[in-house]
Design a protein around this motif. Structure first.
Motif, PDB file in Angstrom:
ATOM      1  N   GLY A 185       0.810  -1.214   0.000  1.00 55.07           N
ATOM      2  CA  GLY A 185       0.000   0.000   0.000  1.00 55.07           C
ATOM      3  C   GLY A 185       0.840   1.259   0.000  1.00 55.07           C
ATOM      4  N   LYS A 186       2.167   1.088   0.077  1.00 52.76           N
ATOM      5  CA  LYS A 186       3.085   2.230   0.042  1.00 52.76           C
ATOM      6  C   LYS A 186       3.982   2.090  -1.193  1.00 52.76           C
ATOM      7  CE  LYS A 186       3.062   2.110   5.088  1.00 52.76           C
ATOM      8  NZ  LYS A 186       3.875   1.854   6.305  1.00 52.76           N
ATOM      9  N   SER A 187       5.145   1.470  -0.997  1.00 53.68           N
ATOM     10  CA  SER A 187       6.068   1.321  -2.129  1.00 53.68           C
ATOM     11  C   SER A 187       5.872   0.021  -2.891  1.00 53.68           C
ATOM     12  CB  SER A 187       7.518   1.407  -1.644  1.00 53.68           C
ATOM     13  OG  SER A 187       7.809   0.358  -0.736  1.00 53.68           O
ATOM     14  N   VAL A 188       5.067  -0.894  -2.353  1.00 56.97           N
ATOM     15  CA  VAL A 188       4.798  -2.154  -3.050  1.00 56.97           C
ATOM     16  C   VAL A 188       3.303  -2.434  -3.045  1.00 56.97           C
ATOM     17  CG1 VAL A 188       7.041  -3.084  -2.330  1.00 56.97           C
ATOM     18  CG2 VAL A 188       4.991  -3.696  -1.046  1.00 56.97           C
ATOM     19  N   GLU A 189       2.884  -3.299  -3.969  1.00 55.74           N
ATOM     20  CA  GLU A 189       1.487  -3.717  -4.025  1.00 55.74           C
ATOM     21  C   GLU A 189       1.424  -5.222  -4.192  1.00 55.74           C
ATOM     22  OE1 GLU A 189      -0.254  -1.827  -7.411  1.00 55.74           O
ATOM     23  OE2 GLU A 189       0.893  -3.007  -8.870  1.00 55.74           O
ATOM     24  N   MET A 190       0.257  -5.793  -3.935  1.00 52.40           N
ATOM     25  CA  MET A 190       0.066  -7.225  -4.092  1.00 52.40           C
ATOM     26  C   MET A 190       0.253  -7.616  -5.552  1.00 52.40           C
ATOM     27  SD  MET A 190      -0.591  -9.683  -2.031  1.00 52.40           S
ATOM     28  CE  MET A 190      -0.879 -11.443  -2.148  1.00 52.40           C
ATOM     29  N   PHE A 191       0.825  -8.801  -5.778  1.00 50.26           N
ATOM     30  CA  PHE A 191       1.023  -9.287  -7.144  1.00 50.26           C
ATOM     31  C   PHE A 191       0.722 -10.778  -7.192  1.00 50.26           C
ATOM     32  CE2 PHE A 191       3.636 -11.356 -10.381  1.00 50.26           C
ATOM     33  CZ  PHE A 191       3.233 -10.653 -11.514  1.00 50.26           C
TER      34      PHE A 191
END
Length: 485
Positions: free
Chosen positions: A98-104
């Motif tokens: 939710g900041k520098s990364v997201e779910m993948f």
């Protein structure tokens, strides 16, 4: 003509060479983690799927951790990937969602769950809504107040049924049992009312979950897609049937969704079908393999079986109920049982890991993971670290008693993930294993018939199954109830 042809060939060679160079040396506003991206497009995908034949770390991870360290780069199915196998890095990455990364999700997962499936695109308020729903139905309070007696009844009935058979393939048997139990809780599934077996289709779907996404007849992925479509079709029929009779109540999760559909615009019939499929996966996926591994390990270690027997016979002697059913206090008192389950989870590493995508450059430990790269958080490397777990390939439940396991539990033990994306079926998995252990060690004898060889490809599987004979004990005493033929 020859000079023109030579020029064309030269230009092609220059272009290909430049392309390969750019592939192997991607742009980065900093220092990339060590490693290699392998061949263009293919990357190191082939090496990744080379199986391991023990409970040790997958060979792909083990070799690269030894060579490059706990943070390295690679490429899988055409995507650049940073692999994180360090407790501090893993913790940081999981906290950054939710900041520098997201779910993948892997391409194969997206295709199998559906491109527009809510199970693969549950973000923001939808994810929060779904997680609350799962925890309300399979979380701590539901386990305590509703599910414990149901699971115990399932355990006793299953063991009684298995004891009447010459042998059972343990992984398949528990898969069938748990699928029927969970599908009953979700949508009151009645297998006798269907001409096709949803449980078989779903179990076969899971077998090809992590595979190269080639939809070609004969491939694992193609078979996986066929089983996925079969399950989805059956789920749609169930939802349509229930919508046609809205006045009839079943007291299950599907009832709740159909009621919510009246007031929440994002809940549609298709949404419900995808969510039912996703909930089946979330609550079921890890249970059969974990359960089978637990029983394989305790059968191979008679001292462990005996200590479990002592613990559970003490619970029976101290039982406050006339019919000797398990109370929540009994369940919480199974301290050695939980040590055994935790040790099996540590060694089994049922989950491959968690995938995230960098939405901006991520800087960690002096390295930069470029925006757009995939990040694979690998808990198995932590679980097999000899500095935290001496003799990591030795099944030793007693290690969890040392220092109360506090050193282990902080950041070095994440079998079900961590943070907002931790597996919602984690506590249910433990409860199933504990209740089956309770019924098994106090009343039955397990004898290995054949099989039990493990393979990681890359998920943990039992290559030839694990066949056991379950026998009801006639008399008390007589030593351990586990026999490894």
């Amino acid at each position: 003509m020859w000079p023109i042809g030579l020029c064309i060939v030269t230009l092609v060679i220059i272009w290909v060479t430049n392309w390969i160079h750019r592939w192997r040396n991607p742009r980065c506003n900093g220092t990339l983690p060590p490693g290699t991206l392998g061949f263009p497009l293919i990357g190191e995908t082939i090496q990744f799927f080379i199986p391991g034949h023990s409970l040790d770390l997958l060979p792909f991870f083990k070799k690269r951790v030894q060579r490059y360290g706990r943070l390295f780069r690679t490429s899988l199915v055409g995507r650049p990937v940073a692999v994180a196998a360090d407790p501090e890095v893993n913790h940081f990455i999981l906290q950054e969602e939710g900041k520098s990364v997201e779910m993948f999700y892997l391409d194969s997962i997206v295709k199998l769950f559906g491109k527009d499936g809510a199970s693969t695109h549950a973000t923001g308020h939808v994810h929060k809504y779904l997680r609350t729903l799962v925890m309300n139905n399979f979380g701590f309070e539901s386990l305590r107040d509703k599910l414990l007696p149901k699971v115990e009844a399932v355990a006793r009935k299953s063991l009684d049924t298995w004891s009447s058979q010459p042998s059972v393939e343990l992984n398949y048997a528990i898969s069938q049992v748990m699928f029927e139990f969970i599908s009953m809780e979700l949508f009151s599934y009645d297998p006798s009312a269907s001409t096709e077996s949803m449980s078989d289709a779903f179990i076969n779907f899971l077998k090809g979950l992590v595979s190269i996404p080639l939809n070609i007849p004969g491939t694992t992925f193609h078979k996986c897609l066929k089983n996925q479509k079969k399950v989805m079709k059956m789920l749609r029929e169930i939802v349509e049937e229930r919508c046609a009779s809205p006045e009839r109540r079943h007291g299950d999760v599907l009832d709740y969704f159909l009621e919510e559909m009246k007031s929440k615009t994002f809940i549609t019939k298709d949404f419900i079908v995808y969510i039912m499929f996703g909930l089946l996966f979330a609550t079921f996926e890890s249970i059969p393999t974990m359960f089978t591994l637990v029983f394989k390990l305790i059968m191979e270690h008679p001292l462990v079986w005996q200590e479990l027997k002592d613990e559970h016979e003490a619970i029976l002697r101290n039982s406050q109920t006339s019919n000797s059913t398990i109370t929540w206090e009994d369940y919480k008192s199974m301290t050695f049982t939980f040590d055994v389950i935790n040790e099996a989870l540590r060694m089994g590493n049922i989950s491959l890991g968690s995938f995230r995508r960098a939405v901006e450059d991520v800087r960690i430990n002096g390295y930069t993971i470029p925006a757009g790269w995939i990040i694979l958080v690998v808990p198995s490397a932590l679980h097999m670290d000899p500095e935290t777990y001496p003799d990591p390939l030795v099944f030793n439940p007693w290690r969890w008693k040392e220092d109360g396991g506090s050193k282990i539990r902080v950041k070095n033990f994440t079998p079900f993930g961590r943070g907002i994306r931790s597996c919602p079926g984690a506590e249910l998995s433990k409860l199933v294993a504990a209740t089956f252990i309770h019924a098994a060690v106090t009343k039955y004898r397990f004898t290995k018939i054949k099989g039990g060889r493990v393979v990681r490809n890359p998920m943990l599987k039992f290559k030839d199954g694990f066949y056991v004979k379950v026998s009801e004990m006639v008399t008390e005493g007589g030593g351990s109830a586990a026999e490894d033929a």
